[in-house]
Design a protein around this motif. Structure first.
Motif, PDB file in Angstrom:
ATOM      1  N   THR A   1       0.834  -1.209   0.000  1.00 15.97           N
ATOM      2  CA  THR A   1       0.000   0.000   0.000  1.00 15.97           C
ATOM      3  C   THR A   1       0.868   1.258   0.000  1.00 15.97           C
ATOM      4  O   THR A   1       2.001   1.262   0.479  1.00 15.97           O
ATOM      5  N   TRP A   2       0.324   2.304  -0.560  1.00 17.92           N
ATOM      6  CA  TRP A   2       0.819   3.685  -0.422  1.00 17.92           C
ATOM      7  C   TRP A   2      -0.444   4.506  -0.249  1.00 17.92           C
ATOM      8  O   TRP A   2      -1.095   4.891  -1.198  1.00 17.92           O
TER       9      TRP A   2
ATOM     10  N   ASN B   1       7.441   9.931   3.384  1.00 21.22           N
ATOM     11  CA  ASN B   1       7.945   9.617   2.048  1.00 21.22           C
ATOM     12  C   ASN B   1       8.927   8.447   2.052  1.00 21.22           C
ATOM     13  O   ASN B   1       9.816   8.375   1.200  1.00 21.22           O
ATOM     14  N   ILE B   2       8.754   7.538   2.996  1.00 18.64           N
ATOM     15  CA  ILE B   2       9.613   6.357   3.095  1.00 18.64           C
ATOM     16  C   ILE B   2       8.737   5.112   3.067  1.00 18.64           C
ATOM     17  O   ILE B   2       7.763   5.008   3.823  1.00 18.64           O
ATOM     18  N   VAL B   3       9.076   4.174   2.171  1.00 21.81           N
ATOM     19  CA  VAL B   3       8.359   2.904   2.093  1.00 21.81           C
ATOM     20  C   VAL B   3       8.911   1.975   3.171  1.00 21.81           C
ATOM     21  O   VAL B   3      10.113   1.702   3.206  1.00 21.81           O
ATOM     22  N   LYS B   4       8.051   1.504   4.031  1.00 18.10           N
ATOM     23  CA  LYS B   4       8.473   0.563   5.080  1.00 18.10           C
ATOM     24  C   LYS B   4       8.265  -0.867   4.587  1.00 18.10           C
ATOM     25  O   LYS B   4       7.319  -1.159   3.869  1.00 18.10           O
ATOM     26  N   ASN B   5       9.148  -1.773   4.990  1.00 20.65           N
ATOM     27  CA  ASN B   5       9.032  -3.195   4.634  1.00 20.65           C
ATOM     28  C   ASN B   5       8.905  -3.398   3.124  1.00 20.65           C
ATOM     29  O   ASN B   5       8.091  -4.187   2.638  1.00 20.65           O
ATOM     30  N   SER B   6       9.718  -2.680   2.381  1.00 22.17           N
ATOM     31  CA  SER B   6       9.680  -2.795   0.927  1.00 22.17           C
ATOM     32  C   SER B   6      10.188  -4.158   0.477  1.00 22.17           C
ATOM     33  O   SER B   6      11.055  -4.753   1.118  1.00 22.17           O
ATOM     34  N   VAL B   7       9.642  -4.652  -0.619  1.00 22.48           N
ATOM     35  CA  VAL B   7      10.244  -5.827  -1.243  1.00 22.48           C
ATOM     36  C   VAL B   7      11.634  -5.423  -1.705  1.00 22.48           C
ATOM     37  O   VAL B   7      11.898  -4.243  -1.970  1.00 22.48           O
ATOM     38  N   PRO B   8      12.587  -6.373  -1.805  1.00 22.29           N
ATOM     39  CA  PRO B   8      13.931  -6.023  -2.276  1.00 22.29           C
ATOM     40  C   PRO B   8      13.880  -5.413  -3.679  1.00 22.29           C
ATOM     41  O   PRO B   8      13.216  -5.934  -4.574  1.00 22.29           O
ATOM     42  N   LEU B   9      14.559  -4.301  -3.859  1.00 23.27           N
ATOM     43  CA  LEU B   9      14.594  -3.601  -5.139  1.00 23.27           C
ATOM     44  C   LEU B   9      15.981  -3.727  -5.757  1.00 23.27           C
ATOM     45  O   LEU B   9      16.978  -3.911  -5.054  1.00 23.27           O
TER      46      LEU B   9
ATOM     47  N   ARG C   1      -1.511   7.419   1.084  1.00 20.82           N
ATOM     48  CA  ARG C   1      -1.793   8.866   1.139  1.00 20.82           C
ATOM     49  C   ARG C   1      -0.577   9.641   0.670  1.00 20.82           C
ATOM     50  O   ARG C   1       0.472   9.059   0.380  1.00 20.82           O
ATOM     51  N   PHE C   2      -0.717  10.941   0.612  1.00 25.03           N
ATOM     52  CA  PHE C   2       0.402  11.838   0.347  1.00 25.03           C
ATOM     53  C   PHE C   2       1.525  11.576   1.338  1.00 25.03           C
ATOM     54  O   PHE C   2       1.313  11.558   2.536  1.00 25.03           O
ATOM     55  N   ARG C   3       2.711  11.269   0.836  1.00 23.81           N
ATOM     56  CA  ARG C   3       3.918  10.972   1.609  1.00 23.81           C
ATOM     57  C   ARG C   3       3.864   9.615   2.309  1.00 23.81           C
ATOM     58  O   ARG C   3       4.705   9.310   3.140  1.00 23.81           O
ATOM     59  N   GLY C   4       2.882   8.774   1.981  1.00 24.12           N
ATOM     60  CA  GLY C   4       2.870   7.411   2.495  1.00 24.12           C
ATOM     61  C   GLY C   4       2.248   7.268   3.870  1.00 24.12           C
ATOM     62  O   GLY C   4       1.801   8.235   4.492  1.00 24.12           O
TER      63      GLY C   4
END
Length: 472
Positions: free
Chosen positions: A72-73, A83-91, A75-78
């Motif tokens: 999920t994202w 503006n930081i994605v938490k628990n992101s899949v490896p990129l 809202r504005f700025r997450g």
């Protein structure tokens, strides 16, 4: 004969003199219609006042989609407004060949509205010039197919774009604000209309220059909005549309392009808003919910877009473009009240400042893109020490200018989009500028909209098109 000519000329002169005095005495506004707040739901190109806007009256279903994605994202700025994605899949750490790949793209009306993401679906505000409709559009994030559209008729005249806001979404609802301050709440899964609110009609909101830029907030069961006008801030029940509280506005604070940020200071939760006329803190809980706890008119600029950056120690960083520079204030609880102190006012060339995007905090440092009026540092990404924003730790350099483009951080990487559609991936560490990869993805124009990222899908847009880019 000569006498007759003189008489004719005298008669013409007398008539002209009478007409001249009649013109002077005539009221030029006698045929003007009074503009009633809320009834002026028309573009500047319209010749007459149209009917009141029926928010959410139109609905179209184009297809269905199921997804196993859970990112999920919201809202504005997450989710955490940082503006930081938490628990992101490896990129991916670098790009080669066709990386990063554009999975799909879709044409949009001219604007700078960013998307929100919820479990495989993308939600974005758009304006259809042909139909003269504000529209909340829902797409599948995996293939870009439009699933449904909830819209309403409102006439706008293009003013460097129309739609500029990011929806707020949770498991149950989607909340939007349109260019002319129309608020709409719909059910997330079905798009069914729950309620609508015209802030111009109900609160005499003054639509900002270049239309609404404030992104709505969902806080628990409440929609939090900042109309300006008769109430500087309000809370609305998400399920019913009932107004729960209204914050009086005796100081005449106006709506800005900035968005409300939540902040907890010494255990007290509040909403911080950088308005036109002042920066304010409004109680978000307890018996005084909706009351202004503190405010400062020392920060007062006609155009404010970046949101306040609030620190746990009571400091609040404020910035804007068009020569405003930035300011650091300190809010201190004092005997049940709050004291506001201006610590430092910075001119654009003296330290960090931003025109459109909001700075991001990472590893104790503050990162942002400098505005056009920042001198040699204009449009560069810079890293500063928040304790003194004149202490520049590193910059992207004269060859690393990004215009007014957006950025976010995910998987310890920072993604920055240039005005022209070039995507850059850097390592946002605190010692030096480290560029990991860069690629021009599309021939962009005014690519200013906030980004969104979930499940490895990065959503970008320029003035007329949205792109979904795979970065994992």
């Amino acid at each position: 004969m000569e006498k007759n000519i003189k008489y004719i000329l005298w008669s013409i002169g007398a008539v002209l003199l009478i007409l001249f005095f009649w013109w002077l005495m005539k009221d030029p506004t006698s045929q003007f219609a009074e503009s009633i707040p809320g009834a002026d739901n028309r573009g500047a190109d319209s010749a007459s006042v149209g009917p009141l806007v029926k928010i959410g009256e139109n609905f179209q279903v184009f297809g269905t989609s199921s997804s196993n994605l859970k990112g999920t994202w919201t809202r504005f700025r997450g989710a955490d407004y940082d503006n930081i994605v938490k628990n992101s899949v490896p990129l991916k750490n670098s790009w080669a060949g066709n990386d990063p790949e554009i999975k799909w793209s879709v044409e949009l009306g001219e604007g700078h509205a960013g998307p929100a993401i919820y479990e495989g679906k993308v939600y974005v505000m758009d304006y259809d010039e042909a139909k003269r409709e504000d529209a909340l559009r829902c797409f599948s994030i995996e293939d870009g197919k439009e699933l449904w559209r909830r819209s309403y008729n409102v006439s706008l005249k293009r003013n460097h774009g129309m739609s500029r806001t990011v929806p707020a979404v949770n498991a149950d609802y989607i909340l939007t604000i349109g260019p002319r301050c129309h608020v709409m709440c719909v059910k997330r899964e079905t798009g069914d209309l729950v309620w609508g609110l015209d802030m111009v009609q109900q609160y005499q909101t003054e639509v900002p220059l270049w239309f609404t830029g404030q992104c709505p907030m969902i806080d628990g069961n409440k929609a939090i909005l900042a109309p300006g006008g008769t109430s500087v801030m309000i809370a609305v029940d998400m399920a019913t549309g009932k107004v729960l509280w209204e914050t009086p506005n005796p100081g005449g604070i106006k709506m800005s392009h900035s968005s409300i940020m939540p902040w907890t200071l010494n255990g007290k939760k509040m909403y911080v808003y950088s308005a036109v006329g002042a920066v304010i803190g409004v109680s978000a809980e307890g018996a005084d919910e909706g009351k202004i706890l503190w405010q400062s008119t020392a920060w007062n600029h006609a155009v404010v877009a970046p949101a306040p950056v609030c620190f746990p120690d009571g400091k609040v960083f404020l910035t804007a473009g068009y020569g405003a520079g930035s300011m650091m204030i300190k809010v201190t609880p004092s005997g049940g009240e709050y004291k506001v102190e201006v610590l430092k006012q910075y001119l654009p060339k003296e330290g960090m400042a931003c025109e459109q995007q909001t700075p991001v905090i990472w590893d104790g440092k503050m990162l942002a893109i400098e505005p056009k009026d920042a001198g040699p540092l204009r449009n560069q990404l810079i890293c500063v020490d928040p304790s003194d924003v004149t202490k520049v730790i590193w910059t992207s350099g004269k060859d690393g200018r990004f215009g007014l483009g957006p950025y976010l951080i995910a998987d310890n990487k920072m993604f920055v989009l240039s005005d022209d559609g070039t995507l850059t991936m850097i390592k946002p560490e605190g010692k030096k500028y480290i560029q990991l990869a860069q690629k021009k993805l599309f021939d962009g124009q005014d690519a200013w909209a906030p980004m969104a990222l979930a499940d490895g899908f990065l959503l970008l847009r320029d003035a007329k098109k949205m792109y979904c880019v795979k970065v994992n």
